[in-house]
Design a protein around this motif. Structure first.
Motif, short mmCIF file in Angstrom:
data_model
loop_
_atom_site.label_atom_id
_atom_site.label_comp_id
_atom_site.label_asym_id
_atom_site.label_seq_id
_atom_site.Cartn_x
_atom_site.Cartn_y
_atom_site.Cartn_z
N PHE A 186 35.57 50.07 49.04
CA PHE A 186 35.80 49.86 50.46
C PHE A 186 36.67 48.61 50.63
O PHE A 186 36.43 47.58 50.00
N VAL A 187 37.65 48.73 51.52
CA VAL A 187 38.63 47.65 51.72
C VAL A 187 38.72 47.33 53.20
O VAL A 187 38.79 48.22 54.04
N CYS A 188 38.73 46.03 53.52
CA CYS A 188 38.92 45.60 54.91
C CYS A 188 39.29 44.12 54.93
O CYS A 188 39.33 43.46 53.89
N SER A 189 39.57 43.62 56.11
CA SER A 189 39.71 42.17 56.32
C SER A 189 38.42 41.67 56.95
O SER A 189 37.74 42.41 57.66
N LEU A 212 36.53 38.74 47.41
CA LEU A 212 37.18 38.16 48.58
C LEU A 212 38.49 37.53 48.12
O LEU A 212 38.51 36.73 47.19
N LEU A 213 39.57 37.88 48.81
CA LEU A 213 40.89 37.34 48.49
C LEU A 213 41.39 36.54 49.68
O LEU A 213 41.29 36.99 50.83
N PRO A 214 41.93 35.33 49.46
CA PRO A 214 42.39 34.51 50.58
C PRO A 214 43.57 35.15 51.30
O PRO A 214 44.48 35.68 50.67
N MET A 215 43.53 35.11 52.63
CA MET A 215 44.58 35.68 53.46
C MET A 215 45.04 34.65 54.50
O MET A 215 44.34 33.66 54.75
N GLY A 221 40.69 39.07 52.49
CA GLY A 221 40.71 40.49 52.19
C GLY A 221 39.45 40.79 51.42
O GLY A 221 39.15 40.13 50.42
N ALA A 222 38.67 41.76 51.87
CA ALA A 222 37.38 42.05 51.26
C ALA A 222 37.41 43.40 50.57
O ALA A 222 37.87 44.40 51.13
N LEU A 223 36.90 43.43 49.34
CA LEU A 223 36.79 44.66 48.56
C LEU A 223 35.34 44.80 48.13
O LEU A 223 34.72 43.83 47.69
N CYS A 224 34.82 46.01 48.24
CA CYS A 224 33.42 46.22 47.92
C CYS A 224 33.25 47.55 47.20
O CYS A 224 33.47 48.62 47.78
N GLY A 225 32.87 47.49 45.92
CA GLY A 225 32.61 48.69 45.15
C GLY A 225 31.25 49.27 45.50
O GLY A 225 30.25 48.55 45.59
N VAL A 226 31.21 50.58 45.68
CA VAL A 226 30.00 51.26 46.12
C VAL A 226 29.79 52.49 45.25
O VAL A 226 30.74 53.21 44.92
N SER A 227 28.56 52.76 44.86
CA SER A 227 28.25 53.97 44.12
C SER A 227 28.68 55.20 44.91
O SER A 227 28.50 55.26 46.13
N SER A 228 29.27 56.18 44.24
CA SER A 228 29.79 57.37 44.93
C SER A 228 28.73 58.08 45.75
O SER A 228 29.00 58.62 46.82
#
Length: 396
Positions: A186-189, A212-215, A221-228
């Motif tokens: 999942f990707v979002c700001s 979390l990546l600096p913007m 920028g937020a990335l979150c791995g989730v079980s399928s």
């Protein structure tokens, strides 16, 4: 007749077109999407560009077209849920201003298309659908549908920058090593109550990585791995529920999450071509290797594919016996090490057994105490593995 015909006008295909500007080659570029739509991949993903990539994009006169510049990564913080220790690396300790920088994929794509529009040696076929690829050692061809009409394009070499489901790779009958990580990303700001200070956070867990990546503007920028198996539940979360979920997964290192933006997600799979060239064709980017996004290696590796190809043209004739072997050797070490790092880290950090937890904790503690052990992580984050292309180096 083209010297080089690039299939795929995404991030890597456009980068190659820019890298070939002064090659003297007659270059063609085939892209399926309409200009108004933007190529696939020009979206809201946050791309962590290595220092080597930023340098290459400067040399290609692309970085100058970033609308908001880039957000420098000055610190990298790595941890894992349930493990002891962490890795905390600062660029200033290595006499660097930053390890890399973060841009939106959309902004990078727009900058590349602005640059591509100014190329004098490029013929653009867009929108055009590739119907068939006909490999041949001396005169490969592509059948396309352009402006509603079938057309046959000839070239001395075809570049497959056409993504994970590459038609070029299939035409070459190149098999792949595949692995489904059973995760979606999942990707979002998002905005926290602490302004970003240039730190890139990566936190591992059984379900997948959270980063979390600096913007610009203090956002992340937020990335979150989730079980399928959990995707359908999480994609139905409202903002408040997703904030709670992300906070629980990530913790409080960046403060309290106050706002989140629109979210997208995609499955995480590894697809590695067993060869990257054959019969007048070369694979690049996701067509050659689709990686787990852990450590942000994918586009960076694809960009190094592109600039390495352009560099090989300075030393060998396009269809000479030495050209393909030179290119394959130039990419071998970087490609092998980056694939091993990405896949190994993704699998090892998702294991919950006692031995894995003990080894990870020992590794974190050792890395925290030893700059020598940190060096491969630093070099990898900056894009310096294997043979470094000239365009990826800061020249005096």
């Amino acid at each position: 007749m083209h010297d080089i015909l690039i299939l795929g006008g995404g991030l890597v295909g456009n980068s190659l077109a820019c890298a070939l500007e002064n090659s003297g080659m007659r270059v063609g570029l085939v892209e399926a999407s309409a200009p108004s739509a933007g190529a696939p991949g020009f979206n809201e993903r946050k791309l962590a560009l290595s220092a080597a990539s930023l340098i290459a994009l400067e040399h290609l006169s692309v970085a100058q077209h970033f609308v908001s510049g880039f957000s420098p990564i000055r610190r990298i913080h790595i941890s894992r849920v349930g493990d002891f220790g962490c890795v905390d690396i600062q660029a200033k300790d290595y006499q660097r201003e930053y390890f890399g920088g973060v841009v939106l994929a959309r902004d990078l794509g727009t900058a590349l298309e602005t640059r591509v529009a100014a190329l004098k040696n490029l013929t653009l076929y867009r929108p055009a659908k590739v119907l068939q690829v006909l490999p041949d050692a001396t005169s490969p061809k592509v059948l396309i549908e352009h402006d509603g009409n079938p057309q046959t394009l000839s070239a001395r070499m075809i570049i497959g920058a056409d993504g994970t489901q590459s038609l070029v790779r299939k035409a070459l009958n190149i098999t792949t090593d595949d692995f489904d990580y059973q995760q979606h990303l999942f990707v979002c700001s998002l905005q926290t109550d602490q302004v970003s200070d240039g730190t890139a956070f990566e936190r591992f867990s059984l379900q997948g990585p959270v980063a979390l990546l600096p913007m610009p503007g203090g956002q992340y920028g937020a990335l979150c791995g989730v079980s399928s198996e959990d995707v359908s539940r999480i994609e139905n979360f409202g903002d408040a529920d997703y904030i709670d979920y992300f906070q629980q997964r990530f913790g409080w290192r960046a403060g309290r999450v106050r706002r989140v933006g629109a979210r997208t997600h995609y499955p995480l799979k590894k697809v590695i071509a067993r060869d990257i060239a054959g019969s007048g064709c070369v694979l690049m980017g996701n067509a050659a290797q689709t990686l787990h996004p852990i450590g942000a290696q994918g586009f960076n590796l694809g960009l190094r594919d592109a600039v390495s190809f352009a560099e090989c043209l300075h030393h060998h004739e396009l269809q000479s016996a030495d050209f393909l072997s030179s290119y394959q050797e130039a990419r071998r070490e970087d490609r092998e090490q980056t694939i091993a790092f990405s896949d190994g880290l993704a699998r090892f950090t998702s294991q919950e057994n006692t031995l894995a937890k003990s080894l990870r904790s020992l590794g974190f503690l050792s890395l925290a105490l030893s700059p020598d052990l940190q060096a491969p992580i630093v070099n990898g984050a900056m894009g310096y593995r294997g043979k470094i292309p000239t365009l990826a180096r800061r020249l005096p």
